[in-house]
Scaffold this motif. Structure first.
Motif, PDB file in Angstrom:
ATOM      1  N   LEU A 161       0.809  -1.124   0.053  1.00 41.69           N
ATOM      2  CA  LEU A 161      -0.082   0.064  -0.065  1.00 41.69           C
ATOM      3  C   LEU A 161       0.754   1.120   0.067  1.00 41.69           C
ATOM      4  CD1 LEU A 161      -2.712  -1.069   2.538  1.00 41.69           C
ATOM      5  CD2 LEU A 161      -3.005  -0.722  -0.094  1.00 41.69           C
ATOM      6  N   GLY A 162       1.854   1.099  -0.582  1.00 39.53           N
ATOM      7  CA  GLY A 162       2.991   2.365  -0.753  1.00 39.53           C
ATOM      8  C   GLY A 162       3.918   2.594   0.473  1.00 39.53           C
ATOM      9  N   TYR A 163       3.640   1.875   1.772  1.00 37.74           N
ATOM     10  CA  TYR A 163       4.395   1.831   2.737  1.00 37.74           C
ATOM     11  C   TYR A 163       5.356   0.905   2.609  1.00 37.74           C
ATOM     12  CZ  TYR A 163       0.654   4.824   4.558  1.00 37.74           C
ATOM     13  OH  TYR A 163      -0.261   5.738   4.431  1.00 37.74           O
ATOM     14  N   ARG A 164       6.629   1.275   3.058  1.00 41.39           N
ATOM     15  CA  ARG A 164       8.092   0.364   3.069  1.00 41.39           C
ATOM     16  C   ARG A 164       7.750  -0.537   4.304  1.00 41.39           C
ATOM     17  NH1 ARG A 164      11.220  -0.828  -0.420  1.00 41.39           N
ATOM     18  NH2 ARG A 164      11.389   1.575  -1.064  1.00 41.39           N
ATOM     19  N   VAL A 165       7.719  -1.560   3.859  1.00 40.21           N
ATOM     20  CA  VAL A 165       7.884  -3.055   4.719  1.00 40.21           C
ATOM     21  C   VAL A 165       9.157  -3.589   4.886  1.00 40.21           C
ATOM     22  CG1 VAL A 165       5.164  -3.167   4.817  1.00 40.21           C
ATOM     23  CG2 VAL A 165       6.709  -4.553   3.232  1.00 40.21           C
ATOM     24  N   VAL A 166       9.908  -3.645   3.888  1.00 36.98           N
ATOM     25  CA  VAL A 166      11.149  -4.356   4.028  1.00 36.98           C
ATOM     26  C   VAL A 166      12.341  -3.353   4.886  1.00 36.98           C
ATOM     27  CG1 VAL A 166      13.196  -5.406   2.946  1.00 36.98           C
ATOM     28  CG2 VAL A 166      10.695  -5.821   2.183  1.00 36.98           C
ATOM     29  N   PRO A 167      12.654  -3.708   5.895  1.00 38.61           N
ATOM     30  CA  PRO A 167      13.506  -2.739   6.762  1.00 38.61           C
ATOM     31  C   PRO A 167      14.775  -2.360   5.891  1.00 38.61           C
ATOM     32  CG  PRO A 167      12.697  -4.336   7.996  1.00 38.61           C
ATOM     33  CD  PRO A 167      12.446  -4.887   6.672  1.00 38.61           C
ATOM     34  N   GLN A 168      15.554  -1.203   5.999  1.00 38.94           N
ATOM     35  CA  GLN A 168      16.630  -0.782   5.419  1.00 38.94           C
ATOM     36  C   GLN A 168      17.853  -1.736   5.718  1.00 38.94           C
ATOM     37  OE1 GLN A 168      16.834   1.636   2.980  1.00 38.94           O
ATOM     38  NE2 GLN A 168      18.813   0.836   2.741  1.00 38.94           N
ATOM     39  N   ALA A 169      17.766  -2.208   6.764  1.00 42.21           N
ATOM     40  CA  ALA A 169      18.925  -2.839   7.332  1.00 42.21           C
ATOM     41  C   ALA A 169      18.879  -4.324   6.417  1.00 42.21           C
ATOM     42  CB  ALA A 169      18.657  -3.573   8.708  1.00 42.21           C
ATOM     43  N   VAL A 170      17.830  -4.764   5.804  1.00 42.93           N
ATOM     44  CA  VAL A 170      17.779  -6.128   4.952  1.00 42.93           C
ATOM     45  C   VAL A 170      18.379  -5.681   3.907  1.00 42.93           C
ATOM     46  CG1 VAL A 170      16.227  -7.720   3.855  1.00 42.93           C
ATOM     47  CG2 VAL A 170      15.613  -6.916   6.190  1.00 42.93           C
ATOM     48  N   TYR A 171      18.216  -4.390   3.303  1.00 40.40           N
ATOM     49  CA  TYR A 171      18.752  -4.058   1.875  1.00 40.40           C
ATOM     50  C   TYR A 171      20.335  -3.925   2.158  1.00 40.40           C
ATOM     51  CZ  TYR A 171      14.111  -3.084   0.049  1.00 40.40           C
ATOM     52  OH  TYR A 171      12.802  -3.332  -0.429  1.00 40.40           O
ATOM     53  N   ASP A 172      20.834  -3.261   3.497  1.00 44.20           N
ATOM     54  CA  ASP A 172      22.069  -3.002   3.535  1.00 44.20           C
ATOM     55  C   ASP A 172      22.567  -4.287   3.709  1.00 44.20           C
ATOM     56  OD1 ASP A 172      21.440  -0.365   3.923  1.00 44.20           O
ATOM     57  OD2 ASP A 172      21.378  -0.334   6.051  1.00 44.20           O
ATOM     58  N   ALA A 173      22.189  -5.436   4.109  1.00 45.22           N
ATOM     59  CA  ALA A 173      22.684  -6.668   4.130  1.00 45.22           C
ATOM     60  C   ALA A 173      22.742  -7.245   2.790  1.00 45.22           C
ATOM     61  CB  ALA A 173      21.999  -7.685   5.094  1.00 45.22           C
ATOM     62  N   GLY A 174      22.192  -6.965   1.800  1.00 43.15           N
ATOM     63  CA  GLY A 174      22.589  -7.170   0.421  1.00 43.15           C
ATOM     64  C   GLY A 174      20.984  -7.593  -0.312  1.00 43.15           C
ATOM     65  N   TYR A 175      20.137  -7.707   0.316  1.00 38.98           N
ATOM     66  CA  TYR A 175      18.686  -8.052  -0.222  1.00 38.98           C
ATOM     67  C   TYR A 175      18.425  -6.968  -1.528  1.00 38.98           C
ATOM     68  CZ  TYR A 175      13.679  -8.677  -1.009  1.00 38.98           C
ATOM     69  OH  TYR A 175      12.498  -8.939  -1.294  1.00 38.98           O
TER      70      TYR A 175
END
Length: 208
Positions: A161-175
């Motif tokens: 619904l347009g709201y970020r649900v995957v934490p930034q830390a997950v992206y920082d870990a390589g996701y």
């Protein structure tokens, strides 16, 4: 008691046992088009419910006065009129969503589910059962639409619904978001998985 049971089946069978998408394989085109994000998918589903329910009622009310030779034309006119009303309401009260849906609201008129229910049910039944049939099939369609949009937006964009649900830390870990999920073929893959799960739990639908 028998009549109540029949009414219950008319309303609830399309949710799962006779779902128009995963059992009858109808309405697939719109599922490809409007399920990249969850919000437009929900709005599209609600629009189809409204058009299907009220077109069923209208056709049921006038079914005995429609000449057989022009019944399809009459059905198309009724659906087109309701689609125009829905489209204008969306532009007035949910303009951003109407822009996202673009021409797809207008293409509700081509949805096989609508014409199928008008021809198969509303032309042969009274208004109240026809209304429930429209609600049931519309909700059944919307359930699949929302499930597909849920996974496509979550896995493709990391949002709901347009709201970020995957934490930034997950992206920082390589996701990394799966770019395939925002492409139309991904909708077919998700629908195929839903059909597989559905038929695994409904053995009577499996072919020998």
């Amino acid at each position: 008691m028998a009549e109540k049971t029949d009414i219950r089946k008319v309303l609830f069978n399309p949710f799962s046992k006779n779902n128009p998408v995963v059992v009858q394989i109808l309405g697939i085109c719109s599922i490809l088009a409007v399920t990249v994000k969850l919000e437009p998918a929900i709005v599209m589903g609600l629009s189809v419910i409204a058009v299907l329910a009220f077109s069923n009622v209208i056709i049921s009310l006038i079914r005995k006065t429609i000449p057989n030779s022009v019944r399809i034309i009459v059905q198309l006119v009724v659906v087109a009129g309701l689609v125009i009303i829905v489209s204008e309401l969306l532009k007035a009260y949910a303009y951003d969503v109407s822009v996202q849906l673009s021409v797809f609201v207008g293409l509700i008129i081509t949805n096989c589910i609508l014409m199928g229910r008008l021809e198969a049910f509303a032309m042969a039944n009274r208004p109240w059962p026809s209304f429930l049939d429209g609600i049931g099939n519309g909700v059944g369609y919307t359930i699949i639409l929302v499930i597909v949009a849920f996974f496509r937006e979550l896995l493709g964009s990391g949002t709901l619904l347009g709201y970020r649900v995957v934490p930034q830390a997950v992206y920082d870990a390589g996701y990394v978001n799966n770019g395939l999920m925002i492409l139309p073929p991904a909708a077919l893959l998700v629908v195929a998985c839903i059909i597989w799960v559905h038929r695994s739990y409904n053995k009577d639908l499996q072919e020998d």
